[in-house]
Structure formats: structure tokens, C-alpha cells
Design an enzyme around this catalytic site. Structure first.
Site, PDB file in Angstrom:
ATOM      1  CB  SER A   1      -2.317  -0.110  -4.282  1.00 45.38           C
ATOM      2  OG  SER A   1      -2.427  -1.486  -4.449  1.00 45.38           O
TER       3      SER A   1
ATOM      4  CG  ASN B   1      -1.680   1.260   1.426  1.00 47.31           C
ATOM      5  OD1 ASN B   1      -2.496   1.602   0.575  1.00 47.31           O
ATOM      6  ND2 ASN B   1      -1.450   1.965   2.520  1.00 47.31           N
ATOM      7  CD  GLU B   2      -1.521   5.419   1.129  1.00 46.00           C
ATOM      8  OE1 GLU B   2      -2.431   6.168   0.813  1.00 46.00           O
ATOM      9  OE2 GLU B   2      -1.071   5.363   2.290  1.00 46.00           O
ATOM     10  CG  LEU B   3       4.563   0.037  -0.921  1.00 44.79           C
ATOM     11  CD1 LEU B   3       4.799  -1.386  -1.382  1.00 44.79           C
ATOM     12  CD2 LEU B   3       5.105   0.240   0.486  1.00 44.79           C
TER      13      LEU B   3
END
Ligand code: BMA
Length: 976
Positions: free
Chosen positions: A529, A478-480
Site C-alpha cells: 500500500s 506500507n509505502e513500499l
């Protein structure tokens, strides 16, 4: 009680096949939990987590109550030992004996018969250990005791972080919620705290376990993968839908596989009729897996589709492993579906450019070769303690998902890998599960031991669930790319960016991508994502993906890549279209709101029921404490203030004299803002399906709560729907009409958006009113014909409000718009009528000249419907509410009504401890009630008077409501 790990379908692989094979389940209540340090020894269960057993034994209070999160930190800081009763039924002469654990959370040291067996350090892995030798020297049955000692995860994480030479990251890269250093350990990341949940860092055997005894030349299948794809298919690329299906099956075993073993398959439908069967070819066996494949001609099976896009056809496939003498060695049955689902990130084609689609790359899902609009939300762990999540709770959530017109959930990356039952239910309900490896909002170590550990975790979980047709995608985390690498780039310069990008690629491309592509041809993978997708994809390279990052022209010059993630906590963002991101897909967006009074009462004392009580404040983890500070007043206050400001900016601010009623009205007001904002954003993203960005997905943050607190959820902890879940259901209808307003210029345009797969032609209507419901003679069209293409949008009204409303006071104007169209759902010939209506008000509702609509509410025992009627004014945000003790979902809620208009509202009961008594507690209110200070009692206590919600007036009033309906029908005819 059936617990998650005991899912019916998943056990097929766990049954013994030959007479000498013994499989002894260790699940049950024959366990003891102890900690000599804190002098505790209590009865315990497996599966479980220490907090749950301590709570059951009365050692601790309900962890979710009040501020127990903080007072129970000692539990996370202790070591806990689960000890079994003596295990009977073991034979001393089996050729091998094994322990099999499907999940140990997290740092476990295992002993059997008082002898050390092994240690573990990954919550997400399956572990199996041979204990034959220990058993052979443990003749006394009373000594056959299994003990699993769990170290304190927060303490061990700190120790790992402080090892010499340990990896470090620049400040701000690790998003610290409560316990620090979560990125060093493979444990549910939100166990250390998140901005919507508590930090318990639980420990325990959270999944089932077994002892397995095998005879000579026997195997035990501990895991398996079935991969179903179109012949020639490659991950991430749209396959040829005319090709036959390939079924690739692989069994993971321990024990001794005899030479010459073979695999065969039988595919049956749900009526047990064999559809196809035969031998698997291209056999390949190692000392741990045996693999083969078969081809199933196209046309033999019916396709699986997501909800509302077609039927959810399912089959059972049994894979049998036989010896050369044809005796059965093992057999696995899994329920499967035949579908292709692709995350299509291919470049925009010439044909797409010719349709007006902006250059760049696609970023959307294709199901069975069709694009579709993904409607849904983000799923978080439904409880801080997975070991107590029952299939029933997941099923109830999924019922709400489908009732809310959602077809996709993004199962967010920092919880736990979903249990099999979750995919089983998603297969049945037609819910696509965008799944993620459990990494988020941090960068992670890349030493070899960590990478090896991750690879094992990925292999186990990937292979375990790949057969499910509901599986839509694997994302690395997530949000990498959009958050973590951006932070590095923005604050720490190119050298740091190069270093941390290389490490990111080592883990998310070099390690996780092969875990997907080497195991499956059927499923897509994206490293992060949110991202800008791949820049190139070439399967002749060992690593086929090159990520785009920010290396391409972006939306500013008309090129569009990837998906968007958007948060802005300045409430002025509402209705401001230019603030929203233009992308191909929206995977996250949102704003928090308060839960209902009824929910608060379940976890907070009566004395604490006020907006800024210490307890309420400290349960607001947005913004998080950023450490173990238990008096996070400053950060919590900022989150509470955002909700307060939003209400004050847009709506009448409640000021009820009764403090609890006032608290309830404020909670409700924050929910209205949240819904208004999500309505606006969903409508904006959906309209993009007809704009150059060809936007094909909207997944809001977040589906559900894991405790009672201010969060982004649309469904509260017990299953009660917030205003959001109702209005998202409305905005996720197939054909919607919605206003788009530029407050600065006064430009108003109204669009119809459809996600149906065929073009729709029909008529829309527009009527202007003042708040008393008198129709205004505004000089605009009363109706318009439109044609909207498949998965597309079209403008149906365009005007400048200041031009057409010149003589009217904008605070006393509302526009009602409706659309009605005949069409069919995809893959269905049935003609249906699609209706939707919406409202526009040129000023904030706080300034509107609201009129008491004098709402009436009746209930019919025969039709089991409520009827809500407005009599004297336009009713905005009509809200049906009900008391404690039940969870009920109305068919519609948070709608608007014209005077003399009625709406019949049915309902579904999720749970009821009131024996139907909840019906007597139902009330109705509208935004006008938020302006009233008079207060008697509170919702759920049944009393009411002016200024409070109107309780229903009983079955006797049904007759009156029928005549109101007749009046309404006459009024509608008159208007047309
Ligand atoms: C995004 C999510 C979560 C978070 C949510 C609300 O960052 O990915 O990490 O809970 O927003 O802040």
C-alpha cells in the site's frame, strides 16, 4: 482484567481434551523482572513488557509523561529477565512436555530448570519447544522455574546491521525516526519511534504462554486456519456468487498424531442451532498439520455484511479431530462469517468504459459481489505498549469508528499483527480490517534466514485470523512501491532500482504472496500500500502477479490505476482541488493538529502548557528527530510551524490574555484547520465516485492516538474526539452535499454524493446570508431537483461567485446548502430520511465579518439532550466542549447554526469519573469566540465570561429552548 491475548474465542483451541493432557497457563502475576546490570528486581506479570512492570513497581515514572521517553532510554538499552515462580502441577511421567509462547518481544533466551531451552528473534512468531528431557532431569518442584531473558533490541539491531557483508541501502531509504536499524529485526517497527509516537523499544513476554503436557498419541492444536470461499474462487478475482461455500480447515499441532485420524465439522448459529455438520473430506496430514474441507450449499447460511451495508451474521464452526477409534484428539471452535471480499484490480471493462469510467484498472473492494464505498481511517498501535491494551479499549475505539460512519480501517503496516479480539470485535461491529504484514517505510534484507523468519511469522498470523469475516485484505507493507522504490529510482538511478526492485519482489512477492495464496482462496493480497496494482494476473504461473509499478500510462492521459496517498504541509492546499490526486481509492491523506487541553493536562505539567514549550515541542515528532537526538527542536519546530501557519492563513488567530486559555484556543484552532482540510479532501474523493476515476474509498490518516502529542489523529489517547472525528462522521454520511471552489477563477460548484446502493431523487436548497444571518437576494436558484445514481455524485449548482456576488462584499457572504432524501440502506427495506447540510464562504474565515452569534446552551434532564441556539449571527464551527474526568461523544459537534436556529445534541458517555458532574462543565463556543481576547479561567474549570465558551444555563432554561425550537420551525417554513 482481561488482556488481549486472553480473548474468549481464541482459547477454544487451548483447552485440554483428554485426561492425560495438561495445559498450564503461565499468565499471571507470579513472575519477577530483573536486570542484574541495573540492580533491579521487581514483581512482574505475564503477559507484559518491562516498562510496564518497572512503572508498576515505582522504578520508573509514567513512560508517557512529559519527556520521560528520553530519560527512560536506559530501559531499552538493558537486558531484562522474566523469571517464573516454581511451576507446579507438572507430571513427571507425561510422554512429552512443551513450552508454548504466543509472543516474545523480541530477542529471548529461554531456560527451564536452569537449563537452556532455545532462543528467539521474532516478536510476531509463535514458538513451541519440547522440554521433556529437561523436565525428566528436574525432579525437584522448586527447580521448575522458567526464565526468559530479553536482550536489548536496539543494541542487537545495531549489531546485526554492522555484521560483515550485511545488506545496505542508499541514504534516505530507511526512514529513521529514533532508534536506527529497525528493518533488520522482526519487531514492531514503530517501537523504534514514528512521527506520531514515542520510541520505547519495549521488551517482554507480550503475549500469553503455556506449558502443555501430552500423553502418548496425543496432539495439541496450537493454531488453525479456516478458509471460507465460493467454490471455484481464486484470490483477487470476483467469484461466482451462486456457487456453494467451501470450508477448508487446517489444524497446526505438536505431539503425535495417530494413524487414521479424521476431521469433522459442526456449524451452529449464535443460538446454538446446528446449521450444517459432517465429515471433512480430502484429508491431508503431515507431522505438523491436518487439513480437510467440506461444501456448504448456498442458501444454508446468511451473509455477513459490513456496518450500514447489512447485518453482521455470524456462526460458530467446530472442527473435531478424532482417532480411528473415534475418541476425541482435539477440537477447535472459531466464530466465522460467510462473505466474499475482493480487492478488485481487474481492467476497466467495456461496459464500464461505456458508463464513462476512465480506462485503466479498477482498484476497489467488492463485498459479496457488490462494489461499495469504503469510508474510514488508518489504525495505528493504540498504545506504545501492546501488553496493556485491553479488549475494552479496542471496543471503545470501534464504537467510535461505527458512530463515525466508518466501515473500514486500514491497520497500518508497522505496528503489530492484530490480536484475535480485535478481529472478533470488528466482526461484531461490521468493520472491515485491511490488514498488512509489518513492513513499512524501509527496504528489508533478503538473506535466506531473514526470509525464512518472515515466512514463519506470516504463516502463523495469517492462519490465526483468516476465519474472520472482517478481514478485508492483506498488503505486504506500507509505502513500499510509491515511496521506497521511488526514492531509489529518483536519486540512485536505474541500476539501483533494478537491484532493489528485485529484492522487493523476493520478499513481498516471492515470500509473502505464497504465504497468502497457499493458505487461502478467500482473501486478496497486494504487495504494497500504495501501488498501481497488478499489471497481469495469471494463476497458471507459480507467482500469479506481475506488478505494474509505473509501467503504464498514468492519469495524465486519462488512464487510472491504483490508490493514492497524499500529504502536503503547505496549508494553501486547503480548498485547492487541483492539488489533490485523482485515483481509484485514497488510502492515506492528512495533516496534524494539537490534542485538546484536557488531554495535554494528562501527560504534561501545567507549567509546560504553551504552544512552543520545550516539552510540547519535543513531543511533536513531525518531523522526526531522525536519530537519538533528544533535543529535536528544529524538526519539531517545523511541525509546530505548519500548524501555526495553517491557522494564521485561514482563521482568526487566538490571542487570549490567559496563557492557558490561549494555548487551548490555539489547540482548538489547529483542529479546525485539520477538520476543514479533511472535509475538503473527503468530499473531493467521494465526489470521484461519479467522475471518470470512479473513486471508491477514502481512508484518512489516522484514526487514533497512542499518546498525547500533535498528530494526525481524530481520537485522542483517552478516547476524546477531536474536531476531526465529528466532521469526518458528518462527511461520511450516506448522502452529502458539498461545495467545490476554485479560488482563482471564482467557479463554485456544488455536488450531491451518495454511497447508497439505489438511485436517489430529491431536492436541494440554497440560501445566501450575511454573517448577521440576514438572507441575501443573490441571483441564484433557491432549490434544485437532482437524481444521483447508486454510489455516485451529481452536480446541483454551478456559478461564478464574482458574477452572482458582484455587489456584495465577499467577506460578508455565506451560502447554506441542504439536501434531504428518502431512501433505504443496502439490504434493508426500511425507508429512512437522509439529511445533510453544508456551508460555503468565498473568503478565508480569518477575513470574514464574523458576528457574535450569542450562543445559548441548555440541558434537559428528561431528554438528556443539550440544546444549542444561535441568536444574533451565523455561528461557524459551533463547538461543545467538556472538562476533564470523562470521555463523552456528542451526537454532533463542529456544526454551523443560523440565528434563531437550535440544535438538540445527544451524547454517549464512554467513561466518567465525575459521577455525571461533567454535564456541569459543558461549554459551547463558535469561531467568533476565537476572535475574543477576554479570558476568565479555562475550559474545564467551569468559569466563563465574555469571550470564553458559554457554559450551559441549567435545566430551568429548557422551556425557553422549546420556544426557540418553535421559532426555528416557523423560520424554516417561512424559508420554504
Ligand atoms: C504515512 C504513513 C505513516 C506516517 C504518516 C504521517 O507515511 O504511512 O508512515 O505516520 O504518513 O506521516
Amino acid at each position: 482484567m482481561l488482556r488481549l491475548g486472553q480473548a474468549v474465542l481464541a482459547v477454544a483451541a487451548l483447552l485440554p481434551l483428554s485426561s492425560s493432557q495438561k495445559v498450564i497457563p503461565l499468565s499471571g502475576s507470579d513472575w519477577t523482572l530483573s536486570d542484574p546490570g541495573s540492580n533491579v528486581s521487581v514483581p512482574a506479570n505475564l503477559p507484559s513488557q518491562a516498562h510496564l512492570d518497572l512503572y508498576a513497581a515505582g522504578i520508573i515514572d509514567d513512560p508517557l509523561f512529559a519527556l520521560n521517553e528520553f530519560s527512560q532510554r536506559w530501559v531499552a538499552n538493558s537486558n531484562w529477565t522474566y523469571t517464573s515462580a516454581p511451576i507446579s502441577g507438572l507430571s513427571s511421567n507425561g510422554s512429552s512436555t512443551w513450552l508454548l509462547f504466543n509472543g516474545l518481544d523480541t530477542f529471548a533466551s529461554i531456560s527451564f530448570c536452569g537449563k537452556y531451552v532455545a532462543s528467539t528473534d521474532n516478536q510476531f512468531r509463535q514458538y513451541w519447544f519440547e522440554i521433556s528431557e529437561i523436565l525428566s532431569s528436574c525432579g525437584n518442584e522448586a527447580d521448575r522455574v522458567l526464565a526468559v531473558n530479553f536482550g536489548s533490541a536496539p543494541e542487537i539491531a545495531n549489531q546485526i546491521a554492522s555484521q560483515p557483508g550485511q545488506e545496505t541501502w542508499p541514504r534516505g531509504v530507511e526512514q529513521v525516526f529514533e532508534f536506527p536499524n529497525r528493518q533488520f529485526i522482526r519487531k514492531e517497527q514503530s517501537d523504534f519511534g514514528w512521527d506520531w509516537g514515542p520510541a520505547f523499544a519495549p521488551a517482554g513476554p507480550w503475549q500469553p504462554a503455556w506449558i502443555v503436557q501430552l500423553g502418548n498419541e496425543e496432539v495439541y492444536v496450537r493454531n488453525s486456519i479456516i478458509d471460507i470461499y465460493r467454490q471455484g474462487q481464486l484470490n483477487l478475482l470476483p467469484p461466482d456468487q451462486s456457487q456453494p461455500w467451501v470450508v477448508n480447515a487446517s489444524l497446526d499441532y505438536f505431539g503425535q498424531l495417530p494413524d487414521g485420524a479424521s476431521l469433522s465439522y459442526t456449524l451452529t448459529d449464535l443460538q446454538n442451532k446446528t446449521v450444517s455438520s459432517g465429515a471433512l473430506s480430502d484429508l491431508n496430514s503431515t507431522d505438523a498439520t491436518v487439513t480437510g474441507s467440506a461444501t456448504i450449499p448456498d442458501g444454508t447460511v446468511d451473509l455477513w455484511w459490513p456496518s450500514q451495508l447489512g447485518p453482521q451474521n455470524l456462526y460458530y464452526i467446530t472442527i473435531s479431530l478424532k482417532s480411528s477409534s473415534n475418541s476425541s484428539l482435539a477440537s477447535v471452535t472459531k466464530r466465522v462469517g460467510f462473505r466474499t471480499i475482493v480487492l478488485n484490480e481487474t481492467p476497466i471493462s467495456d461496459a464500464q468504459l461505456a458508463q464513462g469510467i476512465a480506462p485503466g484498472n479498477n482498484w476497489h473492494f467488492d463485498i459479496n459481489g457488490h462494489e461499495f464505498y469504503a469510508k474510514g481511517s488508518n489504525f495505528i498501535p493504540p498504545d506504545p505498549f501492546w501488553a496493556r491494551v485491553t479488549p475494552q479499549r479496542i471496543e471503545q475505539l470501534f464504537q467510535s469508528v461505527v458512530a463515525g460512519n466508518q466501515n473500514m480501517l486500514r491497520v497500518w503496516a508497522s505496528g503489530a499483527y492484530s490480536p484475535d479480539i480485535m478481529y472478533d470485535l470488528a466482526d461484531e461491529y461490521g468493520i472491515l480490517l485491511w490488514s498488512e504484514f509489518e513492513f513499512g517505510d524501509a527496504l528489508y534484507p533478503v538473506d535466506q534466514a531473514f526470509l525464512d523468519n518472515v515466512r514463519q511469522e506470516a504463516e502463523y498470523n495469517f492462519r490465526r485470523v483468516n476465519h474472520h469475516p472482517s478481514l478485508a485484505l492483506w498488503a505486504g507493507g506500507n509505502e513500499l512501491e510509491n515511496l521506497e522504490l521511488e526514492i531509489v529510482s529518483e536519486y540512485y538511478g536505474p541500476e539501483a532500482l533494478a537491484k532493489y526492485t528485485a529484492e522487493y519482489e523476493t520478499l513481498f512477492i516471492g515470500t509473502l504472496l505464497p504465504a497468502v495464496f497457499e493458505n487461502s482462496r478467500s482473501i486478496s493480497y497486494t504487495p504494497s500500500s500504495t501501488s498501481n496494482g497488478w499489471q497481469s494476473l495469471n494463476f497458471s504461473n507459480p507467482i500469479p502477479i506481475v506488478e505494474r509499478y509505473n509501467n503504464s500510462p498514468t492519469v495524465t492521459n486519462g488512464s487510472i490505476y491504483g490508490e493514492t496517498d497524499f500529504y502536503n504541509y503547505d496549508p494553501i492546499v486547503l480548498y485547492n482541488n487541483s492539488a489533490l490526486p485523482v485515483g481509484r481509492f485514497s488510502n492515506e491523506f492528512g495533516y496534524h493538529s494539537m490534542p485538546s487541553l484536557q488531554s495535554w493536562r494528562q501527560q504534561v505539567a501545567e507549567a509546560d502548557l504553551s504552544f512552543n514549550s520545550t516539552t510540547v515541542l519535543l513531543r511533536d515528532h513531525h518531523y522526526p528527530a531522525g536519530g537519538l537526538n533528544t533535543s529535536n527542536i528544529a524538526n519539531s519546530s517545523a511541525g509546530q510551524a505548519q500548524m501555526t501557519e495553517a491557522v494564521e492563513l485561514w482563521y482568526p488567530t487566538p490571542s487570549k490574555t490567559d496563557s492557558v486559555a490561549n494555548f487551548s484556543a490555539w489547540c482548538h484552532a489547529t483542529q479546525i484547520f485539520q477538520s476543514d482540510l479533511y472535509n475538503f479532501e473527503i468530499a473531493f474523493y467521494r465526489r470521484g465516485s461519479g467522475l471518470p476515476n470512479r473513486q471508491l474509498g477514502s481512508l484518512y490518516w489516522q484514526l487514533e492516538d497512542q499518546w498525547v502529542a500533535p498528530t494526525w489523529a481524530g481520537i485522542e489517547y483517552d478516547g476524546r474526539w477531536k474536531v476531526l472525528h465529528y466532521t469526518a462522521k458528518d462527511l461520511y454520511e450516506h448522502v452529502i452535499i458539498a461545495p467545490y471552489y476554485n479560488v482563482t477563477t471564482g467557479d463554485l460548484s456544488v455536488w450531491v454524493t451518495s454511497d447508497l446502493w439505489e438511485a436517489v431523487s430529491s431536492t436541494v436548497t440554497f440560501r445566501w446570508y450575511d454573517w448577521s444571518g440576514t438572507q441575501l437576494a443573490v441571483n441564484t436558484s433557491l432549490s434544485a431537483n437532482f437524481n444521483v445514481g447508486a454510489i455516485n455524485s451529481t452536480e446541483v449548482l454551478q456559478l461564478v461567485t464574482t458574477d452572482v456576488l458582484g455587489d456584495y462584499n465577499l467577506t460578508n457572504v455565506v451560502l447554506h446548502m441542504t439536501v434531504e432524501a428518502e431512501s433505504s440502506l443496502p439490504n434493508s427495506a426500511d425507508k429512512l430520511t437522509f439529511r445533510h447540510d453544508n456551508w460555503f464562504h468565498p473568503t478565508a474565515l480569518k477575513d470574514a465579518q464574523l458576528v457574535d452569534p450569542d450562543l445559548g446552551l441548555t440541558y434537559s434532564n428528561s431528554s438528556k439532550n443539550f440544546t444549542v441556539t444561535a441568536t444574533s449571527g451565523v455561528a461557524a464551527w459551533v463547538w461543545l466542549d467538556y472538562g476533564a474526568g470523562a470521555v463523552v461523544h456528542f451526537d454532533s459537534n463542529a456544526f454551523w447554526l443560523l440565528p434563531n436556529q437550535s440544535r438538540e445534541v445527544g451524547y454517549t458517555v464512554q467513561s466518567d469519573t465525575t459521577n455525571g458532574g461533567w454535564i456541569d462543565t459543558v461549554t459551547v463556543q463558535s469561531l467568533w469566540d476565537q476572535t475574543q481576547s477576554t479570558t476568565v479561567g479555562s475550559i474545564g474549570n467551569g468559569s466563563s465570561s465574555g469571550g470564553t465558551p458559554t457554559p450551559y444555563t441549567g435545566a430551568a432554561a429548557v422551556k425557553a429552548s422549546v420556544s426557540v425550537l418553535a421559532l426555528l420551525a416557523a423560520a424554516v417554513v417561512a424559508l420554504l
